[in-house]
Design an enzyme around this catalytic site. Structure first.
Site, mmCIF file in Angstrom:
data_model
loop_
_atom_site.group_PDB
_atom_site.id
_atom_site.type_symbol
_atom_site.label_atom_id
_atom_site.label_comp_id
_atom_site.label_asym_id
_atom_site.label_seq_id
_atom_site.Cartn_x
_atom_site.Cartn_y
_atom_site.Cartn_z
ATOM 1 N N HIS A 109 0.846 -1.208 0.000
ATOM 2 C CA HIS A 109 0.000 0.000 0.000
ATOM 3 C C HIS A 109 0.882 1.259 0.000
ATOM 4 O O HIS A 109 0.612 2.216 -0.725
ATOM 5 C CB HIS A 109 -0.884 0.048 1.256
ATOM 6 C CG HIS A 109 -1.897 -1.050 1.364
ATOM 7 N ND1 HIS A 109 -1.946 -1.915 2.431
ATOM 8 C CD2 HIS A 109 -2.923 -1.420 0.554
ATOM 9 C CE1 HIS A 109 -2.957 -2.759 2.276
ATOM 10 N NE2 HIS A 109 -3.555 -2.490 1.142
ATOM 11 N N LYS A 162 -16.727 -7.371 7.060
ATOM 12 C CA LYS A 162 -15.428 -7.953 6.692
ATOM 13 C C LYS A 162 -14.669 -8.464 7.911
ATOM 14 O O LYS A 162 -13.609 -9.065 7.778
ATOM 15 C CB LYS A 162 -14.584 -6.909 5.948
ATOM 16 C CG LYS A 162 -14.800 -6.950 4.449
ATOM 17 C CD LYS A 162 -13.632 -6.325 3.712
ATOM 18 C CE LYS A 162 -13.585 -6.765 2.266
ATOM 19 N NZ LYS A 162 -12.461 -6.177 1.547
ATOM 20 N N ARG A 221 -2.223 -6.024 -8.232
ATOM 21 C CA ARG A 221 -1.165 -7.024 -8.010
ATOM 22 C C ARG A 221 -1.242 -8.086 -9.097
ATOM 23 O O ARG A 221 -2.051 -7.994 -10.023
ATOM 24 C CB ARG A 221 -1.336 -7.660 -6.632
ATOM 25 C CG ARG A 221 -0.876 -6.785 -5.517
ATOM 26 C CD ARG A 221 -1.436 -7.247 -4.210
ATOM 27 N NE ARG A 221 -2.891 -7.112 -4.209
ATOM 28 C CZ ARG A 221 -3.654 -7.310 -3.156
ATOM 29 N NH1 ARG A 221 -3.117 -7.659 -2.026
ATOM 30 N NH2 ARG A 221 -4.959 -7.160 -3.226
ATOM 31 N N SER A 281 -2.567 -7.870 2.917
ATOM 32 C CA SER A 281 -2.809 -7.744 4.360
ATOM 33 C C SER A 281 -3.133 -9.114 4.938
ATOM 34 O O SER A 281 -2.748 -9.442 6.061
ATOM 35 C CB SER A 281 -3.978 -6.789 4.626
ATOM 36 O OG SER A 281 -3.701 -5.516 4.111
HETATM 37 P P1 ADP Z 1 -9.746 -4.045 -0.302
HETATM 38 O O1 ADP Z 1 -10.487 -4.664 0.817
HETATM 39 O O2 ADP Z 1 -10.437 -2.887 -0.943
HETATM 40 O O3 ADP Z 1 -9.174 -5.003 -1.324
HETATM 41 P P2 ADP Z 1 -7.034 -3.657 0.581
HETATM 42 O O4 ADP Z 1 -6.589 -2.897 1.777
HETATM 43 O O5 ADP Z 1 -6.735 -5.109 0.563
HETATM 44 O O6 ADP Z 1 -8.548 -3.344 0.455
HETATM 45 O O7 ADP Z 1 -6.419 -3.015 -0.719
HETATM 46 C C1 ADP Z 1 -6.647 -1.670 -1.078
HETATM 47 C C2 ADP Z 1 -6.078 -1.423 -2.460
HETATM 48 O O8 ADP Z 1 -4.669 -1.618 -2.442
HETATM 49 C C3 ADP Z 1 -6.597 -2.376 -3.533
HETATM 50 O O9 ADP Z 1 -6.646 -1.676 -4.750
HETATM 51 C C4 ADP Z 1 -5.532 -3.452 -3.606
HETATM 52 O O10 ADP Z 1 -5.505 -4.073 -4.872
HETATM 53 C C5 ADP Z 1 -4.291 -2.618 -3.355
HETATM 54 N N1 ADP Z 1 -3.203 -3.397 -2.777
HETATM 55 C C6 ADP Z 1 -3.221 -4.178 -1.676
HETATM 56 N N2 ADP Z 1 -2.014 -4.752 -1.465
HETATM 57 C C7 ADP Z 1 -1.217 -4.311 -2.473
HETATM 58 C C8 ADP Z 1 0.136 -4.573 -2.859
HETATM 59 N N3 ADP Z 1 0.909 -5.405 -2.183
HETATM 60 N N4 ADP Z 1 0.599 -3.953 -3.947
HETATM 61 C C9 ADP Z 1 -0.195 -3.141 -4.668
HETATM 62 N N5 ADP Z 1 -1.473 -2.866 -4.381
HETATM 63 C C10 ADP Z 1 -1.977 -3.444 -3.304
#
Ligand code: ADP
Length: 170
Positions: free
Chosen positions: A18, A42, A91, A129
């Protein structure tokens, strides 16, 4: 302000993936509003307040990053915050279909909103995460994957859970 992007997500917790996306976004947008989704369905590990505080601990000296909790429709949140861009990270393969659906739905709800996809560095392309929580629960090192203060939060969380579990076991 013209160039404001909203970066929505669960951030449960924020990882270096992130952070990589936010830092890349800062080269393009004047301001990024990190929108922490309040969605009890969630069942997040960390409360919304804690997730916001953890992101703030990383960006406390960055005036162009603002962190806010939100619930409801993302397009409404963006409008309220005068942002026309939604920033998302992509990703390896897995994100594509869901992200595509969401982007199209948001465009349908508000045609003025554009979704902007960013690709992280290779080393974060498989980081999530969820994975971080799983490794943390098993006591593995998260060094290089999340900020040290957040690793501490995860360890504390699982230590507490372990204690509760042991108490229940007698
Ligand atoms: P959500 O529940 O909306 O998927 P996340 O916190 O998992 O929330 O992710 C938020 C955003 O960040 C999403 O667009 C996700 O694809 C992106 N994201 C999460 N982890 C990574 C990573 N390691 N690299 C790039 N983008 C990421």
């Amino acid at each position: 302000m013209k160039n404001v992007a909203v970066y929505p997500g669960s951030f449960d917790p924020i990882t270096n993936g992130h952070v990589d996306i936010i830092n890349r976004g800062l080269r393009i947008f004047e301001k990024i509003i990190v929108a922490v989704l309040e969605n009890p369905k969630k069942k997040p590990l960390f409360s919304t307040k804690k997730r916001v505080a953890m992101i703030n601990s990383i960006y406390q000296n960055e005036k162009n990053v603002e962190v806010k909790a939100f619930e409801g429709l993302l397009v409404e949140f963006a409008k309220k915050n005068k942002a026309k861009i939604v920033m998302r990270g992509l990703r390896a393969i897995s994100d594509f279909e869901y992200e595509f659906q969401m982007a199209l739905m948001n465009k349908k709800l508000d045609s003025k909103i554009e979704t902007f996809f960013m690709v992280p560095s290779l080393q974060y392309s498989f980081l999530s995460s969820k994975l971080v929580k799983e490794v943390g629960m098993l006591g593995g090192s998260l060094s290089g994957l999340i900020a040290p203060q957040i690793e501490k939060n995860i360890m504390e969380k699982f230590k507490k859970n372990k204690k509760i579990y042991n108490m229940k076991k007698g």
